[in-house]
Design a protein around this motif. Structure first.
Motif, PDB file in Angstrom:
ATOM      1  N   GLU A   5       0.721  -1.018   0.424  1.00  0.00           N
ATOM      2  CA  GLU A   5      -0.212  -0.300  -0.089  1.00  0.00           C
ATOM      3  C   GLU A   5       0.990   0.833   0.038  1.00  0.00           C
ATOM      4  O   GLU A   5       0.355   2.371  -0.492  1.00  0.00           O
ATOM      5  CB  GLU A   5      -0.863   0.480   1.220  1.00  0.00           C
ATOM      6  CG  GLU A   5      -1.940  -1.424   0.723  1.00  0.00           C
ATOM      7  CD  GLU A   5      -2.882  -0.841   2.369  1.00  0.00           C
ATOM      8  OE1 GLU A   5      -3.184  -0.346   3.295  1.00  0.00           O
ATOM      9  OE2 GLU A   5      -3.660  -1.708   2.857  1.00  0.00           O
ATOM     10  N   ARG A   6       1.909   1.040   0.387  1.00  0.00           N
ATOM     11  CA  ARG A   6       3.177   2.599   1.115  1.00  0.00           C
ATOM     12  C   ARG A   6       4.624   1.832   0.022  1.00  0.00           C
ATOM     13  O   ARG A   6       4.700   0.766   1.020  1.00  0.00           O
ATOM     14  CB  ARG A   6       3.149   3.016   2.242  1.00  0.00           C
ATOM     15  CG  ARG A   6       3.780   4.135   1.958  1.00  0.00           C
ATOM     16  CD  ARG A   6       3.434   4.815   3.605  1.00  0.00           C
ATOM     17  NE  ARG A   6       1.908   5.605   3.259  1.00  0.00           N
ATOM     18  CZ  ARG A   6       0.871   4.356   4.665  1.00  0.00           C
ATOM     19  NH1 ARG A   6       1.309   3.641   5.264  1.00  0.00           N
ATOM     20  NH2 ARG A   6      -0.267   5.426   4.618  1.00  0.00           N
ATOM     21  N   VAL A   7       5.565   2.403  -0.629  1.00  0.00           N
ATOM     22  CA  VAL A   7       6.925   2.155  -1.720  1.00  0.00           C
ATOM     23  C   VAL A   7       7.141   3.471  -0.561  1.00  0.00           C
ATOM     24  O   VAL A   7       6.883   4.299  -1.268  1.00  0.00           O
ATOM     25  CB  VAL A   7       6.616   1.599  -2.552  1.00  0.00           C
ATOM     26  CG1 VAL A   7       7.937   1.614  -2.917  1.00  0.00           C
ATOM     27  CG2 VAL A   7       5.734   0.452  -2.824  1.00  0.00           C
ATOM     28  N   ALA A   8       7.960   3.267  -0.129  1.00  0.00           N
ATOM     29  CA  ALA A   8       9.400   4.010  -0.024  1.00  0.00           C
ATOM     30  C   ALA A   8      10.003   4.482  -0.938  1.00  0.00           C
ATOM     31  O   ALA A   8      11.258   3.052  -0.779  1.00  0.00           O
ATOM     32  CB  ALA A   8       9.999   4.568   1.061  1.00  0.00           C
ATOM     33  N   LEU A   9      10.662   5.883  -1.599  1.00  0.00           N
ATOM     34  CA  LEU A   9      11.862   5.782  -2.595  1.00  0.00           C
ATOM     35  C   LEU A   9      13.046   6.440  -1.686  1.00  0.00           C
ATOM     36  O   LEU A   9      12.535   7.367  -1.758  1.00  0.00           O
ATOM     37  CB  LEU A   9      11.812   6.509  -3.606  1.00  0.00           C
ATOM     38  CG  LEU A   9      10.570   6.126  -4.968  1.00  0.00           C
ATOM     39  CD1 LEU A   9      10.147   7.041  -6.321  1.00  0.00           C
ATOM     40  CD2 LEU A   9      10.962   4.713  -5.234  1.00  0.00           C
ATOM     41  N   LEU A  10      14.363   5.309  -1.477  1.00  0.00           N
ATOM     42  CA  LEU A  10      15.450   6.144  -1.281  1.00  0.00           C
ATOM     43  C   LEU A  10      16.715   5.986  -2.166  1.00  0.00           C
ATOM     44  O   LEU A  10      16.838   4.880  -2.718  1.00  0.00           O
ATOM     45  CB  LEU A  10      15.154   5.842   0.598  1.00  0.00           C
ATOM     46  CG  LEU A  10      16.046   6.299   1.075  1.00  0.00           C
ATOM     47  CD1 LEU A  10      15.615   7.452   2.047  1.00  0.00           C
ATOM     48  CD2 LEU A  10      16.361   5.200   2.700  1.00  0.00           C
ATOM     49  N   GLY A  11      17.698   6.615  -1.572  1.00  0.00           N
ATOM     50  CA  GLY A  11      18.950   6.735  -2.209  1.00  0.00           C
ATOM     51  C   GLY A  11      19.690   7.936  -2.253  1.00  0.00           C
ATOM     52  O   GLY A  11      19.683   9.105  -1.195  1.00  0.00           O
ATOM     53  N   ASN A  12      20.723   7.688  -2.653  1.00  0.00           N
ATOM     54  CA  ASN A  12      21.975   8.737  -2.814  1.00  0.00           C
ATOM     55  C   ASN A  12      21.590   9.733  -3.223  1.00  0.00           C
ATOM     56  O   ASN A  12      20.383   9.228  -4.440  1.00  0.00           O
ATOM     57  CB  ASN A  12      23.157   8.363  -3.171  1.00  0.00           C
ATOM     58  CG  ASN A  12      24.435   7.105  -2.263  1.00  0.00           C
ATOM     59  OD1 ASN A  12      25.059   6.799  -2.727  1.00  0.00           O
ATOM     60  ND2 ASN A  12      23.285   7.103  -1.084  1.00  0.00           N
ATOM     61  N   PRO A  13      21.893  11.363  -3.028  1.00  0.00           N
ATOM     62  CA  PRO A  13      21.638  12.369  -4.440  1.00  0.00           C
ATOM     63  C   PRO A  13      21.790  11.876  -5.862  1.00  0.00           C
ATOM     64  O   PRO A  13      22.639  11.109  -5.612  1.00  0.00           O
ATOM     65  CB  PRO A  13      22.244  13.304  -3.627  1.00  0.00           C
ATOM     66  CG  PRO A  13      22.904  13.391  -2.108  1.00  0.00           C
ATOM     67  CD  PRO A  13      22.922  11.238  -2.094  1.00  0.00           C
ATOM     68  N   ALA A  82       2.762   4.578  12.741  1.00  0.00           N
ATOM     69  CA  ALA A  82       0.974   5.111  11.885  1.00  0.00           C
ATOM     70  C   ALA A  82       1.125   4.658  10.702  1.00  0.00           C
ATOM     71  O   ALA A  82       0.323   4.743   9.292  1.00  0.00           O
ATOM     72  CB  ALA A  82       0.814   6.453  12.360  1.00  0.00           C
ATOM     73  N   GLY A  83       2.727   4.833   9.820  1.00  0.00           N
ATOM     74  CA  GLY A  83       2.681   5.368   7.832  1.00  0.00           C
ATOM     75  C   GLY A  83       3.691   4.374   7.705  1.00  0.00           C
ATOM     76  O   GLY A  83       4.208   4.687   6.679  1.00  0.00           O
ATOM     77  N   ALA A  84       4.128   3.349   8.455  1.00  0.00           N
ATOM     78  CA  ALA A  84       5.526   3.024   7.790  1.00  0.00           C
ATOM     79  C   ALA A  84       5.643   2.560   6.334  1.00  0.00           C
ATOM     80  O   ALA A  84       4.298   2.018   6.192  1.00  0.00           O
ATOM     81  CB  ALA A  84       6.593   1.878   8.809  1.00  0.00           C
ATOM     82  N   PRO A  85       6.679   2.870   5.428  1.00  0.00           N
ATOM     83  CA  PRO A  85       6.558   1.649   4.385  1.00  0.00           C
ATOM     84  C   PRO A  85       6.071   0.271   3.898  1.00  0.00           C
ATOM     85  O   PRO A  85       6.505  -0.290   4.891  1.00  0.00           O
ATOM     86  CB  PRO A  85       7.762   2.332   3.205  1.00  0.00           C
ATOM     87  CG  PRO A  85       8.282   2.832   4.562  1.00  0.00           C
ATOM     88  CD  PRO A  85       7.859   3.396   5.596  1.00  0.00           C
TER      89      PRO A  85
END
Length: 155
Positions: A5-13, A82-85
């Motif tokens: 339901e929720r996906v986080a995008l993360l990465g280096n600049p 309450a809303g972790a990916p």
């Protein structure tokens, strides 16, 4: 299995994270990659038939150890009760694996469900870099999806 339901995008600049976010969500978000300039979570939505996935574009950062506004925002989003990916996509620059895999390792240590989007594969190839995707995936213990252009994955 139901999609997340929720996906986080993360990465280096400068790895193409916000470009991927824009492509997935049909948005035109812009970002600055100077320390302290992008310290908010962008939110977008992917709607595909009956599925709705919220996408979180987290600030770019190099690691989770160095205290910074970007790190604080990212950790708060990743650990939000309450809303972790449900999953994290780590966008990695194929030309800078060593530096980019530091963050990946820290996320694995947190026990988060992880997928690596190995971006800039065309640039890596033009520089003579050969990356064994299957071996990399086995070594880090999560799926690795090679990407040449954001939006056009090559598996």
């Amino acid at each position: 299995m139901a999609p997340p339901e929720r996906v986080a995008l993360l990465g280096n600049p400068n790895t193409g994270k916000t470009t991927l976010f824009n492509h997935l969500c049909g948005l035109r978000a812009k970002t600055s990659n100077f320390p302290g300039t992008t310290t908010a979570v962008r939110r977008g939505v992917i709607v595909d038939r009956d599925d709705r996935i919220e996408v979180l574009d987290l600030p770019g950062l190099y690691d989770l150890q160095t205290r910074s506004p970007e790190r604080d925002v990212a950790l708060a989003a990743l650990q939000d009760p309450a809303g972790a990916p449900d999953a994290v996509v780590v966008v990695i620059d194929a030309c800078n694996l060593t530096r980019n895999l530091v963050l990946c390792g820290e996320l694995i240590a947190l026990g988060l469900p992880l997928v690596v989007a190995l971006n800039m594969m065309d640039m890596a190839k033009s520089r003579g870099l050969a990356i064994d995707i299957k071996r990399l995936s086995a070594l880090i213990g999560c799926p690795v999806i090679p990407v040449v252009e954001i939006g056009r994955a090559h598996v």
